[in-house]
Scaffold this motif. Sequence first.
Motif, PDB file in Angstrom:
ATOM      1  N   ARG A 161      47.078  39.753  35.985  1.00  0.00           N
ATOM      2  CA  ARG A 161      46.122  40.391  36.932  1.00  0.00           C
ATOM      3  C   ARG A 161      46.776  40.699  38.262  1.00  0.00           C
ATOM      4  NH1 ARG A 161      40.611  37.306  37.959  1.00  0.00           N
ATOM      5  NH2 ARG A 161      39.995  39.306  38.860  1.00  0.00           N
ATOM      6  N   GLY A 205      42.631  36.363  32.418  1.00  0.00           N
ATOM      7  CA  GLY A 205      43.351  36.994  33.536  1.00  0.00           C
ATOM      8  C   GLY A 205      44.341  36.011  34.129  1.00  0.00           C
ATOM      9  N   ALA A 265      46.087  46.341  32.619  1.00  0.00           N
ATOM     10  CA  ALA A 265      44.749  45.744  32.490  1.00  0.00           C
ATOM     11  C   ALA A 265      43.855  46.605  31.601  1.00  0.00           C
ATOM     12  CB  ALA A 265      44.129  45.572  33.867  1.00  0.00           C
ATOM     13  N   SER A 320      37.257  41.515  35.543  1.00  0.00           N
ATOM     14  CA  SER A 320      38.688  41.584  35.235  1.00  0.00           C
ATOM     15  C   SER A 320      39.485  42.544  36.116  1.00  0.00           C
ATOM     16  CB  SER A 320      38.879  41.952  33.761  1.00  0.00           C
ATOM     17  OG  SER A 320      38.451  43.287  33.549  1.00  0.00           O
ATOM     18  N   ARG A 362      41.920  45.339  28.308  1.00  0.00           N
ATOM     19  CA  ARG A 362      40.469  45.448  28.109  1.00  0.00           C
ATOM     20  C   ARG A 362      40.147  46.204  26.832  1.00  0.00           C
ATOM     21  NH1 ARG A 362      40.549  47.614  33.604  1.00  0.00           N
ATOM     22  NH2 ARG A 362      40.549  45.805  34.985  1.00  0.00           N
ATOM     23  N   VAL A 396      42.026  44.058  38.767  1.00  0.00           N
ATOM     24  CA  VAL A 396      43.365  43.552  39.064  1.00  0.00           C
ATOM     25  C   VAL A 396      43.446  43.100  40.527  1.00  0.00           C
ATOM     26  CG1 VAL A 396      44.401  45.005  37.308  1.00  0.00           C
ATOM     27  CG2 VAL A 396      44.321  45.818  39.683  1.00  0.00           C
TER      28      VAL A 396
END
Length: 540
Positions: free
Chosen positions: A82, A110, A94, A314, A98, A316
């Motif tokens: 992350r 993460g 990311a 989630s 996902r 970053v």
Amino acid sequence: MTRVLGIEGTAWCASAAVFDVTGDDVRIFSDAYQPDSGGIHPREAAEHMRSAIPAVVAEAVELVESKHGAPGGAIDAIAFSRGPGLGPCLRIAATAARALAGSLDLPLVGVNHMVAHLEIGRHRSGFDAPVCLNASGANAHVLGYHDGRYRVLGETMDTGIGNAIDKFTRHVGWTHPGGPKVERRAKDGEYVALPYVVKGMDFSFSGITSAAQDAIDDGTPVEDVCRGLQETTFAMLTEVSERALSLTGADELVLGGGVGQNGRLREMLETMCAERGASFYAPEPRFLRDNAGMIAVLGAKMYEAGDTITIDESRVRPDFRPDEVPVTWRADDGSDRAPTGTEPAQTRGAEAIVDLDRDGGSAYKRRLSKAYRHPELDARLRRRRTRSEARLTSEARRVGVPTPVVFDVDPREGLLELQFVGDADLRDAISETRVRRVGEHLARCHGAGFVHGDPTPRNVRVRRGEAADDLVYLIDFGLGYHSDHVEDYAMDLHVFEGAVAGTADDPAACIGAFEDAYRAVGDERVLGRLREIETRGRYQ
Ligand SMILES: C[C@@H](O)[C@H](NC(=O)OP(=O)(O)OC[C@H]1O[C@@H](n2cnc3c(N)ncnc32)[C@H](O)[C@@H]1O)C(=O)O
Ligand SMILES: Nc1ncnc2c1ncn2[C@@H]1O[C@H](COP(=O)(O)OP(=O)(O)OP(=O)(O)O)[C@@H](O)[C@H]1O
Ligand SMILES: [Fe+2]
């Protein structure tokens, strides 16, 4: 039987890995971005991520499929970096994580990339509670575990160690990455002196890089500058690692990060640890440089601890710091060093052995020669620090700060005979009242135009008594120097607060009391500068 697929894409390395907890098996697929010229261009790095991430992820998924069947059933979680890192790169990795988690209906984990650099060493070594030196491209810091978090005990005040080296090699005209080239050329070089900058457990590289570039422009042979650059910067990293071991009482050190691939750095750390009876571990190179293996390994630990996140959570974190991560996967094993009972007759700090003659009222301090550093640098540091310690210990007393009387000094041999003071180190007897005294003492030193340089709770002695007799002494002025810069004063406060945050049980209250006391005696501008310093040392 946990199996985790990890994805790494913080900057230059697009990587995916599969970690099988059973058998401790890690398979890594990586694709590195190599700039044609200059350093890492964020836009080019993101373009590379865009094409390389899907390919390495596909390889990892195929591996699982060929060995275990449908990936949805064979994998337990998808872990990804992350941060910290370059925003555009992080977002691409990311997004891939996902999408994969969504299509396979798996939970997401993460991972903080810097904590992964550390945990891979702890995992592979089996060490329980090590101090960790992260020596990577964009970062350089020493971490210790305390009270459910990894604390940043010390860190670079400007660039990461790899970036410092790469900047120098760009000046010489070498292609990225510069680290391996400097390592090769340094083998044929003679040591040249460059500025050595350690403040407590913090350090800075920018002055060294400039001095190294100037040396090249002045015609110093490049292999000599390479040698000087390695000897200087790696001795600094080794010294702060030793300070962190000394402060926390830990006896294990692990290394992480791409610069950890350097043989000279590993040799210095190994030598330092052997000299003080500590254990050292460096993972193999594939786990040191950026890689998804370390993400999958930490991801599995976090997954097993129930530490997963939803897609909504989630996003970053380009500035993600290691001390922001609640450590959910480690049992609070009481591994924090317990306060010592009676004090021994001899004690060892990071630099010196101190023989304590309580009855005779003397402490004999011997600054040891360090086999890890170049003999010339070693002699220079020991002489200079012994001299500063004698001078500033006395100067501080003259402005009303309790310090030991200096009975004798021999800079050449690194010897000091000091008055024995106190009955405990502040580390083992910390309280708000005593910390307040430290704030006042530092303000007095600064008012007199010098800094302590290393004000940690091990460098403060306490004489316990009734409130009125309680006395707080500052010792160990070896890193002190004269200065009229607000920046240098603020660094003293930063060093003290960092060490308190990394070791005390109620750091917030202590730090508040410390600052109030400093403000009452000293200059408000110093506290302003402290706030500014705290926002530095971040990934850029
Ligand atoms: C946030 C993340 O993107 C970043 N990654 C990173 O810096 O890559 P890493 O693989 O940990 O380190 C790369 C650095 O490692 C240096 N390096 C590689 N081999 C080296 C060697 N033999 N000696 C010295 N430096 C070396 C390179 O010059 C480069 O500066 C980080 O971990 O800070
Ligand atoms: N004058 C003194 N009176 C009593 N104890 C002392 C004195 N000087 C040193 N000590 C004890 O010895 C320990 C190590 O001393 P000192 O901090 O000077 O060494 P060092 O190697 O420079 O340590 P570091 O660099 O890790 O702070 C101190 O933490 C303290 O417990
Ligand atoms: Fe890294």
